[in-house]
Design an enzyme around this catalytic site. Structure first.
Site, PDB file in Angstrom:
ATOM      1  N   SER A 134      71.209  -3.257  14.482  1.00 13.96           N
ATOM      2  CA  SER A 134      71.803  -2.713  13.254  1.00 13.96           C
ATOM      3  C   SER A 134      73.127  -3.402  12.950  1.00 13.96           C
ATOM      4  O   SER A 134      73.846  -3.816  13.863  1.00 13.96           O
ATOM      5  CB  SER A 134      72.043  -1.214  13.450  1.00 13.96           C
ATOM      6  N   GLU A 136      75.635  -1.948  12.241  1.00 17.35           N
ATOM      7  CA  GLU A 136      76.690  -1.075  12.775  1.00 17.35           C
ATOM      8  C   GLU A 136      77.278  -1.619  14.076  1.00 17.35           C
ATOM      9  O   GLU A 136      78.330  -1.168  14.522  1.00 17.35           O
ATOM     10  CB  GLU A 136      76.150   0.350  12.986  1.00 17.35           C
ATOM     11  N   TYR A 158      76.673   5.655  17.416  1.00 15.26           N
ATOM     12  CA  TYR A 158      75.430   4.959  17.089  1.00 15.26           C
ATOM     13  C   TYR A 158      75.608   3.447  17.220  1.00 15.26           C
ATOM     14  O   TYR A 158      74.802   2.751  17.826  1.00 15.26           O
ATOM     15  CB  TYR A 158      74.991   5.324  15.666  1.00 15.26           C
TER      16      TYR A 158
END
Length: 332
Positions: A134, A136, A158
């Site tokens: 991701s 992120e 996360y």
């Protein structure tokens, strides 16, 4: 020489990406197996149309009960299915929620990936492994746009869990020669996005307000910017990674960012309403920390695999709002 049959195993098959990926692989002649949690019985709406198709379900699409925390069951499923390709998409994927449930997020996202990598490594026949990384993982980055070599600086539980899993995938590729690809996907949305995601929330509200079902939409900050693409395009990128002769990591992105405000503007323009009249701000929805400038450079996947996004940002928002309108109208 006859080509051996392609068999895919998907974790997270009932999710947004899992459902689109299943459709893509079935179209390409794969036999598709998916791992589902017993508790996700009620959440299978995204693949319900495939389950109802007698020519597909039980013939070329099979579901197996399993939990990502249960390595015994995972090992048995892999042994029974003998996949040629494994797509690991499952996990708690809501960034905001990861602040509320950090431990289970790290368990599902980090440790589950380690478990599957270990099982794939011990599997008697080679398995091509796709890991859903991701954007992120970059978090509070100083580099913009980000590439496959941008340092990891996650800003959420996360993001931390995904960074751990992403590095593990690299370790297993380098140390054990496992065919593992990290797809570093930027935000990708569709009408099948979960209802707790801001994009779906906006599309749904615009449709409900247009049909006089609701009278306002409450959001956190409208200034957050994201590199938003279409999930249907992004699952194609996942598949392409596993068809290449060598395993590698790829950023999958559009290379342009839009603010939540722009998403709102486009969504309300689809139903021809002035958004300012209906959108209210609530600071309790603001995230503790917000990634700064997440925008991806997808040059490597474009040059190496020939992938590029097919749809545009306005098209994505329109598809989501029109799907919500159609859902309301079908229940009139």
């Amino acid at each position: 020489m006859k080509e051996s049959k392609k068999v895919a195993l998907i974790t997270g098959i009932t999710g947004q990406d899992g459902s689109y990926l299943s459709e893509l692989l079935l179209e390409k002649g794969y036999t598709v197996h998916g791992i589902v949690r017993r508790t996700s019985n009620l959440l299978r709406s995204r693949i319900e149309h495939l389950r109802r198709d007698e020519k597909i379900y039980g013939q070329r699409l099979f579901l197996h009960y399993g939990d990502l925390s249960d390595s015994t069951t995972l090992r048995r499923i892999l042994g029974d299915v003998c996949p040629t390709e494994l797509y690991h998409l499952a996990g708690q994927s809501h960034v905001g929620l990861s602040f509320e449930i950090p431990e289970s997020t790290c368990e599902e996202t980090g440790m589950a990936t380690l478990r599957l990598l270990e099982i794939a490594r011990a599997h008697p026949s080679p398995v091509k492994f796709y890991h859903a990384s991701s954007s992120e993982i970059f978090g509070d980055t100083s580099a913009s746009p980000q590439t496959e070599n941008t340092p990891l600086r996650p800003t959420s539980p996360y993001g931390c869990a995904k960074a751990f899993a992403t590095q593990l995938a690299r370790v297993y590729r380098q140390s054990y020669g496992l065919f593992v690809c990290n797809g570093i996907l930027y935000n990708h949305e569709s009408p099948r996005r979960g209802e707790n995601f801001v994009t779906r929330k906006i599309a749904r509200a615009a449709a409900r307000i247009a049909r006089n079902r609701d009278n306002n939409l409450v959001l956190g900050s409208l200034e957050g910017r994201r590199d938003w693409g279409r999930a249907q395009d992004y699952v194609q990128a996942m598949w392409l990674m596993l068809q290449h002769e060598t395993a590698d990591d790829y950023v999958v992105a559009t290379g342009e960012t839009h603010s939540v405000r722009e998403f709102v503007e486009v969504a309300f323009s689809v139903v021809d309403l002035p958004w300012e009249k209906y959108v209210k701000h609530d600071s309790s929805f603001d995230r503790p920390t917000e990634p700064t400038r997440l925008i991806g450079c997808a040059e490597k996947i474009r040059k190496t695999l020939g992938w590029k996004p097919a749809g545009s940002f306005p098209q994505l928002v329109r598809e989501m709002v029109e799907a919500e309108l159609a859902a309301i109208d079908s229940h009139q």
